[in-house]
Design an enzyme around this catalytic site. Structure first.
Site, PDB file in Angstrom:
ATOM      1  N   GLU A  61      63.032  74.701  14.735  1.00  0.00           N
ATOM      2  CA  GLU A  61      63.208  73.259  14.584  1.00  0.00           C
ATOM      3  C   GLU A  61      64.432  72.735  15.329  1.00  0.00           C
ATOM      4  O   GLU A  61      64.472  71.584  15.724  1.00  0.00           O
ATOM      5  CB  GLU A  61      63.236  72.869  13.102  1.00  0.00           C
ATOM      6  CG  GLU A  61      61.923  73.152  12.381  1.00  0.00           C
ATOM      7  CD  GLU A  61      60.691  72.672  13.158  1.00  0.00           C
ATOM      8  OE1 GLU A  61      60.722  71.566  13.726  1.00  0.00           O
ATOM      9  OE2 GLU A  61      59.689  73.424  13.208  1.00  0.00           O
ATOM     10  N   HIS A  92      67.919  64.820   9.442  1.00  0.00           N
ATOM     11  CA  HIS A  92      66.710  64.954  10.247  1.00  0.00           C
ATOM     12  C   HIS A  92      66.308  66.431  10.410  1.00  0.00           C
ATOM     13  O   HIS A  92      65.150  66.787  10.261  1.00  0.00           O
ATOM     14  CB  HIS A  92      66.949  64.287  11.600  1.00  0.00           C
ATOM     15  CG  HIS A  92      65.791  64.375  12.538  1.00  0.00           C
ATOM     16  ND1 HIS A  92      65.923  64.759  13.845  1.00  0.00           N
ATOM     17  CD2 HIS A  92      64.473  64.143  12.358  1.00  0.00           C
ATOM     18  CE1 HIS A  92      64.755  64.748  14.435  1.00  0.00           C
ATOM     19  NE2 HIS A  92      63.836  64.375  13.557  1.00  0.00           N
ATOM     20  N   GLU A  98      62.952  66.518  20.896  1.00  0.00           N
ATOM     21  CA  GLU A  98      62.685  65.159  20.430  1.00  0.00           C
ATOM     22  C   GLU A  98      63.754  64.200  20.961  1.00  0.00           C
ATOM     23  O   GLU A  98      63.457  63.118  21.455  1.00  0.00           O
ATOM     24  CB  GLU A  98      62.671  65.174  18.896  1.00  0.00           C
ATOM     25  CG  GLU A  98      62.128  63.918  18.269  1.00  0.00           C
ATOM     26  CD  GLU A  98      62.150  64.002  16.741  1.00  0.00           C
ATOM     27  OE1 GLU A  98      62.211  65.123  16.196  1.00  0.00           O
ATOM     28  OE2 GLU A  98      62.138  62.942  16.107  1.00  0.00           O
ATOM     29  N   GLU A 151      64.906  67.690   7.268  1.00  0.00           N
ATOM     30  CA  GLU A 151      63.534  67.181   7.141  1.00  0.00           C
ATOM     31  C   GLU A 151      62.564  68.083   7.904  1.00  0.00           C
ATOM     32  O   GLU A 151      61.521  68.495   7.388  1.00  0.00           O
ATOM     33  CB  GLU A 151      63.466  65.747   7.679  1.00  0.00           C
ATOM     34  CG  GLU A 151      62.066  65.164   7.837  1.00  0.00           C
ATOM     35  CD  GLU A 151      61.789  64.664   9.255  1.00  0.00           C
ATOM     36  OE1 GLU A 151      60.930  65.283   9.924  1.00  0.00           O
ATOM     37  OE2 GLU A 151      62.424  63.692   9.703  1.00  0.00           O
ATOM     38  N   HIS A 152      62.924  68.410   9.144  1.00  0.00           N
ATOM     39  CA  HIS A 152      62.057  69.276   9.959  1.00  0.00           C
ATOM     40  C   HIS A 152      61.844  70.641   9.295  1.00  0.00           C
ATOM     41  O   HIS A 152      60.733  71.116   9.184  1.00  0.00           O
ATOM     42  CB  HIS A 152      62.707  69.523  11.331  1.00  0.00           C
ATOM     43  CG  HIS A 152      62.315  68.523  12.362  1.00  0.00           C
ATOM     44  ND1 HIS A 152      61.604  68.845  13.483  1.00  0.00           N
ATOM     45  CD2 HIS A 152      62.531  67.195  12.438  1.00  0.00           C
ATOM     46  CE1 HIS A 152      61.407  67.766  14.218  1.00  0.00           C
ATOM     47  NE2 HIS A 152      61.967  66.745  13.605  1.00  0.00           N
TER      48      HIS A 152
END
Ligand code: ZN
Length: 1301
Positions: free
Chosen positions: A257, A184, A264, A187-188
């Protein structure tokens, strides 16, 4: 996942009144509760929660209808919900791919039955069922030399736009124990760090990305040509290449991030999310899916170095481990598209097995050297999930990867070079224990799985979920399709019967739903039975669920049920086939992605429909019932596997395929406390997955879940539970043994189902003739401009037709072919909750909200019972939803034009309007639902915070809030009835119709069925709530509160008054009617005065509406002034400019608060867009960690205020225009959007919304200037003592207390 969410605001000026920003006004959000639609057709939407949606978006509605665990909190708009299974296009809805053996055996009884009659038919049938289904002929798949795969499919909608999704076949299950959350984070960093990706913004493109268990997906939606006419496809491909294969991994970006991911994790960690984690953990206890939730471990996320991230990236991001999907309106041959793909991605070198690791001093320039993986391949098992795309479903037996390896390693004879690294060779296997087969301990789940319990003080309801995991069966042959069809019928009938029980249940349950679906994310198919109830009523709810499961399992369906649902599904499929060109690319793409990864053959809608017609002929009741016996076993006979297996051994033909299915896990989510009577107490948010109480979704959205965190939460929670119970509460003590006993229901026998008499029409020809004779329907004159005409012709600019019936009903309709043979009727009554009286009384506060819900629950009309009406609507594909908001009561009726569908819809409408049936029980249930809802509000961080802002702003006894228990108590059936019938009559009503109908036929039905609704003599004036903005003392203006919970979360709201959407600009501070702005005259008191002028009733629209003209560089001052004045005098002016302003502010909020400062993951700005209420307000919503929430709030407020210091640039305005215009264009393909455009066009209470507004909407956007936007912005008073704020925090420690100590 990332939500690059610029466009979250519903800023469209003509949006349907329902769609506005009502959620901010804290109305009772009916959609978030169990809601038995009067006429929901289970065929079209599964589960009792059903909000009508156009069938065009069937795929969407499947997505939307499902409780996305984090949907409410995250608004993951751009994220496709891949957990939903792939569906063959014809069998729309929630369908499941059953194991192969099910298919095989389901053919067996057929064959044996026909044996007596010779071999002919049996052989024919066998041949038909073993026939392969037809693959979509336009689908182009292939592989580049470096191993990257591509999938290309032309799709016409939206025109001149396309979707490009690059999927990396790596996700959280591929992470090592010290890499949890790395997929993840990578990905960011790759996605947000790409300059080329960033440069796409402003071209009308949108980009986003997400990570799940098995995939990381980067996607872009873009127009075919850019602003200077360039071809966007190569440009988008280059951006994707940079994202995935040429990332920079700048330290700065990584730090940014880390923060974003932490935020998040923070914001998504709602109670619903935690329940999902629990379910997923117990569902997949035997494999890594239970402990590799994508969000990962925040302490690890904080620690990883750049080199570690690079290593992960180098290991997984290489061409042969990626698939590119392109779906859209390419306007070219697919060959051209392939060559662009090759040009862009073909030159990325393919790493070979054993090539070196990326160096620590990696830079984009040494790309070529860095394609590697550290591990030698081979040996590890591939997940059966990943079948080769090229092989299609053919090699479905789990040998997927093998075949591909051979292909890629074909050059093995060439010993010098090691083979190319291939797709899955290093993946950890995910193996499942399935719920079928023998009871041998080594191969199967235990014969009575234990009840796993999750107890939490924030849970309010009892929720029990039974799971049965089965392998995914690729849909490749006609026989597979036949099983899907039969399953769909079974699920629909089950839900229909549950709906019947819901109405009679005592004590009532909240929802019981059954779902059977497969998930490429989780790599298995799952059957799920979910039972939700008040804690005190749990046993009754379980009993109903077991009883109905057992009834279906033992007695199957009736002939009537089979034929009705079979017909309904075929009609639905036929309609879908007609809409083949009307499916948006994004839906098509999700469908293709999901299908291919499950090994299904992707079919075109038309072919799928043809195939469905063929197999439908072969479906027999005995085959369906054999499938019932297999599929329902897990729910019907929990803990009695032994007997079932024996029964199947003795009579295999009675079961389909695998024999009886068995429970693989049972999870009980329970509230920690209840009140002394055993009822739920105001201690919880929502129950379970939950937020939408639509547990029918079956699978969990596994996006971002963190097990370790949950474990620590459970520990914390135990500690919390050890503390004393809240006042007036006791521990909810429900031992597992009792649940087991209830589920086993030993000795419970069930009777066969009874068939219901299905009316073929609701009104006979004779009745209709008598009606027409006695009521003499006719059309009355319509005002067009200054004249009145009975039959004005179609408006040449907008295609809209206006009518008025003699009994008073206003009608606006427009033909569209958005959904071939589909249509939508919206009936609007003025005065939703606006028409409630203040105070507790029989017809007092809450009467409209409760009444509308009661009507919706009653469901009976005229002489027909609820079941009959529901069945009638199911069979005729009529789908209704009744709701109320602040300003309106809204009834939406979706229908299919063909085969009498439109007539059926109008017959229903006539009876609903002329002879509604009130039911005392329905009122009781509606009140109970509101009581539950209120408890939820009090303990939901977000909702309670909004509530506080609204109360400070408009007074604690303000309108539109939830009715209090006392107010609910005071309402009576008669009072409610009186209140609603004073609103729901022909003199207070408008009807909008949009769809693919024949106008002459529509007019005939309008006359016959609506023209004959009895007018009521004297309509009562609509009560209007007094609305007054308050000026409270500071502590009330800026509130802080804390919710005791085990988890630390925080949200903040900023609210304040805003200008209304309708009205001339000479009411605005600093503006005169000539369009001249004098900014120096905009003072706080001038703003206050202009907002007060806004609140005055709106006068009639004076003069004719002229189309706006754009300002030009070369223009005399006088002309410019005239042009400006004309534009600003336009009735749409405020709506359009408010929309642009919201778009610009949202963009700034995102860039500053999220991207630059990293204070939040989600922030947005909205203003209310009321049509009749002469007050408006704005609201900013931001979430963060409790330690950062004040900073996030301050940053958001600064962004709002900074618009004054840093004026809006032309570039910003242009970008906002492009976004809104693009959205408008694509929305025009949506009937719902059209209904919104038509609403109130003739309504005398909304005098400024006239046909010319529709004509000029686009031009108004185009002509808007920076000065226009600044003028509207200046109307917001953003000083500390003019705005209202509320910060809500949760956690075990109260920061407010800490501060005072
Ligand atoms: Zn993310």
């Amino acid at each position: 996942m990332d939500t690059i969410k610029y466009n979250s605001v519903n800023s469209d000026p003509n949006a349907c009144p329902k769609k506005g920003v009502l959620k901010q006004t804290n109305r009772v959000d009916l959609t978030s509760r169990p809601r038995l639609q009067i006429l929901s057709s289970p065929v079209l939407r599964s589960g009792p929660v059903s909000v009508a949606k156009p069938s065009k978006h069937l795929f969407n509605s499947v997505f939307d209808g499902v409780a996305h665990p984090n949907k409410a909190a995250l608004s993951l708009k751009a994220k496709p919900n891949l957990k939903q299974l792939w569906l063959p296009p014809g069998v729309s809805g929630r369908i499941y791919d059953s194991p192969k053996t099910l298919v095989a055996a389901s053919q067996a009884p057929q064959a044996s039955q026909t044996r007596g009659g010779g071999e002919g038919p049996a052989v024919k049938l066998k041949n038909l069922l073993s026939e392969s289904v037809k693959r979509e002929s336009k689908l182009v798949t292939g592989r580049l030399d470096n191993g990257m795969e591509y999938v290309i499919l032309p799709n016409k909608l939206p025109p001149k736009r396309f979707e490009a999704h690059l999927e990396i076949h790596a996700g959280s299950v591929d992470e090592q124990p010290d890499e949890q959350g790395m997929a993840h984070l990578v990905e960011h960093v790759t996605f947000l760090g790409s300059r080329k990706r960033e440069n796409l913004l402003g071209t009308g493109a949108r980009a986003n990305a997400y990570t799940d268990f098995h995939h990381t997906v980067f996607h872009v939606h873009a127009p075919l040509t850019g602003s200077v006419g360039e071809n966007m496809i190569p440009r988008v491909l280059e951006a994707l290449r940079e994202v995935a294969f040429e990332p920079q991994f700048l330290e700065e970006r990584i730090e940014k991030e880390r923060k974003a991911v932490t935020a998040e994790a923070q914001m998504m960690n709602t109670i619903e999310y935690r329940v999902d984690c629990q379910l997923l953990q117990f569902l997949h206890a035997e494999n890594n899916l239970s402990c590799r939730f994508p969000i990962g471990h925040m302490d690890q996320v904080q620690r990883w170095t750049r080199e570690q991230l690079l290593k992960f990236w180098g290991k997984w991001y290489f061409p042969a481990n990626a698939t590119l999907y392109l779906v859209g309106d390419f306007e070219r041959d697919a060959k051209d598209v392939v060559s662009w793909v090759n040009d862009c991605f073909g030159r990325i070198p393919a790493p070979r097995v054993g090539s070196p690791l990326p160096s620590a001093t990696f830079s984009p320039s040494d790309m070529a050297a860095s394609w590697i993986s550290k591990r030698a391949e081979g040996g590890s098992k591939a997940s059966s999930l990943f079948t080769s795309l090229m092989g299609g479903g053919a090699n479905s037996g789990g040998a997927g990867a093998g075949g591909q390896n051979t292909a890629a390693n074909a050059a093995e004879g060439n010993v010098a070079t090691p083979p190319l690294k291939t797709k899955h060779s290093v993946r950890p296997p995910v193996e499942h224990l399935f719920g079928y087969g023998s009871l041998a301990p080594a191969t199967a789940v235990p014969s009575q799985v234990p009840i796993s319990v999750f107890r939490h003080p924030l849970l309010q309801q009892f929720m029990l979920t039974l799971f049965c995991k089965l392998p995914i069966q690729p849909m490749t042959r006609m026989g597979d399709l036949r099983v899907l069809l039969m399953l769909r019928i079974i699920l629909s009938v089950f839900q229909f019967r549950i709906n019947g029980r819901y109405v009679q249940a005592d004590p009532p349950f909240q929802a019981i739903s059954l779902d059977v679906s497969d998930s490429s994310r989780e790599g298995c198919a799952v059957s799920t039975l979910t039972i939700t109830a008040e804690p005190s009523g749990w046993a009754g709810a379980v009993r109903v669920a077991v009883e109905e499961s057992r009834r279906v399992q033992q007695h199957g369906l009736t002939e009537g049920e089979l034929s009705r649902y079979l017909q309904a599904i075929l009609r639905d499929s036929s309609q879908l086939a007609g809409q083949a060109d009307k499916i948006p690319s994004i839906d098509t793409l999700n469908f293709v992605m999901e299908g291919l990864s499950c090994g299904h053959v992707v079919m075109s809608h038309r072919d799928a429909h043809e195939a469905l017609l063929k197999v439908a002929e072969t479906v027999t009741l005995s085959d369906v019932n054999a499938l019932c016996r297999s599929v329902m076993a897990f729910a019907a006979f929990y803990g009695q596997e032994e007997e079932l297996v024996q029964e199947a051994a003795g009579n295999p033909a009675a079961f389909a395929g695998l024999g009886p299915t068995r429970c693989t896990s049972v999870v009980a989510c329970l509230p920690a406390y209840v009140d002394n009577e055993g009822h739920s107490i105001s201690q919880g948010a929502v129950s379970g997955r939950g937020a939408n109480l639509n547990p029918a979704s079956g699978h969990l959205d596994a996006d971002t879940i963190d097990l370790e965190q949950i474990k620590s939460q459970m520990k914390q929670q135990e500690e919390q539970e050890a503390k004393a119970a809240p006042p007036g509460a006791r521990t909810f003590d429900l031992p597992s043994e009792e649940i087991i006993k209830a589920l086993r229901a030993d000795g419970l026998t069930v009777t066969p189902p009874l068939d219901i008499e299905l009316p073929s029409v609701l009104l006979s020809d004779k009745e209709v003739a008598e009606l027409v004779l006695s009521r003499r329907p006719s059309f009355a004159p319509v005002r067009v401009g200054t004249r009145s005409m009975v039959h004005p012709s179609t408006c040449p600019n907008t295609g809209v037709v206006q009518r008025r019936l003699a009994n008073g009903i206003y009608v606006n309709y427009r033909h569209t072919d958005n959904e071939p043979s589909g249509g939508l009727i919206r009936v609007l009554f003025n005065g939703g909750r606006l028409a409630e009286k203040v105070g507790a009384a029989a017809d007092g506060f809450g009467a409209v909200a409760v009444g509308v819900r009661a009507l919706s629950e009653s469901g009976a009309v005229g002489r027909w019972s609820r079941e009959q009406v529901e069945m009638f609507c199911v069979s005729n594909l009529v789908n209704c939803a009744l709701d109320s908001d602040e300003e309106n009561i809204v009834l939406d009726v979706h229908f299919v034009v063909d085969n009498g569908g439109m007539k059926s819809a109008f017959q229903f409408l006539h009876l609903f309007l002329d002879q509604p049936v009130w039911d005392d029980h329905a009122v009781t249930r509606a009140k109970a639902a509101f009581l539950t809802g209120q408890k939820l509000t009090q303990k939901s961080l977000e909702r309670a915070s909004v509530e506080r802002v609204m109360s400070a702003m408009l007074g604690p006894d303000r309108c539109f809030r939830d009715p209090t228990p006392e107010e609910l108590q005071a309402l009576t059936l008669d009072g409610i009835k009186q209140r609603l019938s004073s609103l729901m009559h022909t003199g207070n009503m408008e009807v909008e119709v949009v769809g693919d109908f024949d106008p002459r036929q529509l007019e005939e039905y309008l006359l016959t069925y609506l023209g004959t609704v009895r007018p009521q003599p004297s309509p009562l004036p609509i009560t209007s709530h007094p609305l007054k903005f308050r000026n409270p003392p500071r502590p009330e203006r800026h509130q802080r509160w804390h919710l005791q919970d085990s988890d630390e979360r925080a949200c903040a709201y900023i609210g304040g008054r805003a200008p209304v959407r309708w009205g001339p600009i000479n009411g605005l501070a600093g503006a005169n009617h000539l369009g001249v702005i004098n900014t120096s005259s905009i003072t706080p008191s001038a703003i206050a005065a202009s907002l007060e002028r806004d609140a005055q009733p709106l006068g009639p629209l004076v003069g004719s509406v002229l189309p706006p003209v754009g300002e030009k560089a070369i223009m005399t001052n006088a002309t410019r002034q005239a042009v400006t004045a004309a534009r600003r005098a336009h009735p749409l002016f405020r709506s359009v400019i408010l929309g642009l302003l919201a778009e610009i502010i949202n963009s700034r909020l995102f860039t500053t608060v999220r991207d630059t400062l990293g204070l939040t993951y989600d922030v947005d700005f909205e203003t209310t867009m009321f049509d009749r209420i002469r007050y408006s307000w704005f609201m900013v919503h931001v979430t963060s960690h409790p330690s950062q929430i004040e900073a996030a709030l301050n940053a958001s407020a600064s962004v709002l205020r900074d618009v004054a210091a840093q004026p809006i640039s032309r570039h910003e305005l242009l970008r906002a225009k492009t976004t809104l215009l693009t959205r408008h264009d694509s929305d025009l393909k949506d009937n719902n959007y059209w209904i919104g455009l038509l609403s109130h066009l003739q309504n005398p209470l909304v005098p400024h919304k006239v046909l010319d507004c529709l004509r000029d909407l686009k031009a108004m956007y185009e002509c808007a200037t920076v000065e226009d936007v600044s003028l509207l912005y200046a109307q917001f008073d953003l000083r500390d003592d003019a705005i209202f704020t509320c910060v809500g925090t949760s956690g075990s420690k109260n920061p407010l207390e800490a501060a005072t100590k």
